[in-house]
Design an enzyme around this catalytic site. Sequence first.
Site, PDB file in Angstrom:
ATOM      1  N   ASP A 224      24.270  66.801  72.521  1.00  0.00           N
ATOM      2  CA  ASP A 224      24.831  65.650  72.697  1.00  0.00           C
ATOM      3  C   ASP A 224      26.313  65.649  72.217  1.00  0.00           C
ATOM      4  O   ASP A 224      26.563  65.749  70.964  1.00  0.00           O
ATOM      5  CB  ASP A 224      24.373  64.260  72.109  1.00  0.00           C
ATOM      6  CG  ASP A 224      22.912  63.960  72.883  1.00  0.00           C
ATOM      7  OD1 ASP A 224      22.642  64.703  73.972  1.00  0.00           O
ATOM      8  OD2 ASP A 224      22.300  62.869  72.437  1.00  0.00           O
ATOM      9  N   ASP A 379      17.275  57.973  81.352  1.00  0.00           N
ATOM     10  CA  ASP A 379      17.235  57.335  80.027  1.00  0.00           C
ATOM     11  C   ASP A 379      16.390  56.124  79.992  1.00  0.00           C
ATOM     12  O   ASP A 379      16.885  55.070  80.225  1.00  0.00           O
ATOM     13  CB  ASP A 379      18.492  56.884  79.753  1.00  0.00           C
ATOM     14  CG  ASP A 379      19.671  58.316  79.420  1.00  0.00           C
ATOM     15  OD1 ASP A 379      19.220  59.157  79.173  1.00  0.00           O
ATOM     16  OD2 ASP A 379      20.666  58.016  80.143  1.00  0.00           O
TER      17      ASP A 379
END
Length: 525
Positions: A224, A379
């Site tokens: 990330d 997500d």
Amino acid sequence: MITLLDYGAGNVRSVINAIESLGETVKTVAAAEDIASAEKLVFPGVGAFGSMMQILRAKQFIDPLKAFLASGRPFLGICLGMHALFEFGEESFGTQGLGIFKGEVKRFTTDLAVPHIGWNGIRAHQSSRIFNGLRGDEKFYFVHSYHVVPEEKDVILTTTNYGYEFVSAVQRQNIIGTQYHPEKSGAAGLRLLKNFLDTGAAPVRPSLNLQTTRLAKRIIACLDVRANDRNDLVVTKGDQYDVREQGEVRNLGKPVELAHRYYEEGADEITFLNITGFRDFPLEDMPMLEVLKQTSRRVFVPLTIGGGIRDFTDAQGRRYSALEVAAEYFRSGADKISIGSDAVLVVEEYLKTGQATGHSAIEEISRVYGSQAVVISIDPRRVYVPKAEAVPHVVIPTTLPGPNGEAFCWYQCTIKGGREGRPVDAVTLAKVCEKLGAGEILLNCIDRDGTNSGFDLELIRAVKSAVTIPVIASSGAGCAKHFLEVFTQTQAESALAAGIFHRREVPIGAVKQYLQGKVEIRPNL
Ligand code: 1PR
């Protein structure tokens, strides 16, 4: 000097990077004369058989190519570059190929998911210099829906099993073709490329000649990435998507360095997620493109990038399409792109009418680059309900009851990095995205992210049973046993982790060592 035939259909950067990493220089073919004067020619075909032959014809490359192939000089065709050597391609209603080898190119006829994507083995049928230094149990990276069917059995160099045994490489004298991508097959792939270039080496046959080959489960390292408060681009990691600790963005390292470390440790793929892409526009966020360019020069396994892939209008009113954003990522070295927030909005629109517009990012990008290049990153967050009919979503029974003893839950999709819940469930989202042309699902889980408590197996089973495309299980890995669980208790094709790798709690090598003999994997070197 190696000559590379790039006919302009797609990204050949990774092949150039791989050859250059071996200390060679690469010249790309600009005109027919460059083919005639080439010493060694590499042809990494991209796209569809029919359009490849059409472009080769339009550029008047066919005759020089045939002359080169007749001259005995070394030729390596990769994927579609190998298909071109055959007489016909089924993909484009019998389009004629170069006809150097008798036979045709056919679509897979198997119940397994097509395209065949991932790391599979090869079984050698003859000796070749390309096998020098290979053990025989190495795996190579495949991504294709079609395979060659040679009429003359003596040209078969390797076969591979995917539902049935198909021909995965051919050779006659100095003409070699591989279905697999050496430029994306790590150290074994680089070795194979080096052997091709080393024309003086003696032909050998790998010592281990496997009876059957198997597609490996993939271990993926995820980075990330975002700018921290000092504007340095860092790899960060959240707990349930919160990446700040005492107000500061957690800094776990530099993106290119970490990606290279994971490549060396045996990651089968690397994924970068530009986690603030939903609010910053990636084409103005050039450092991320630079990260990709630098990584693809040193990392020879597939690279996926996500974050900010959507239509966008900048401050000057210039409109960019999601396809343009994706194209920039592909040009910078990505093999696949991943779409998060925009996929949820696309599916919401689809559900209103039940009709595809033909213009969503998923449809446009998969039409141009192929479905295997389009990943959907979901997500979701668990929402408990007392009974299955409580909400108009796909609800599943759970063995982990909610705070009030609820025995059911659904998985709500979110956008903007988990900040906004939307009225779509993860199972429906995955199904619609597959219909629109997505090739793979990256299935995160906000509840498990950063917790080290194991993957959410109930979520993974629910999504996997709704789609035929591969699913990457993500979020919650805390130890090697969690990978065994996800591979034996669900049908997920890959498992992704971040925190345990960044914090060096469990190296990728240790995960693979633990799985060896229990699950089919690409072995440690
Ligand atoms: O919405 O298309 O711009 O894409 C943004 C992308 O950034 C999405 O793929 C979204 O998943 C990701 N993202 C946004 N915010 C965050 C955050 O953490 N605040 N990262 C975020 C999500 C990715 C996970 C993580 C696993 C494994 N994290 O893939 O790597 O949960 O972690 P673990 O092994 O440590 O548990 P768009």
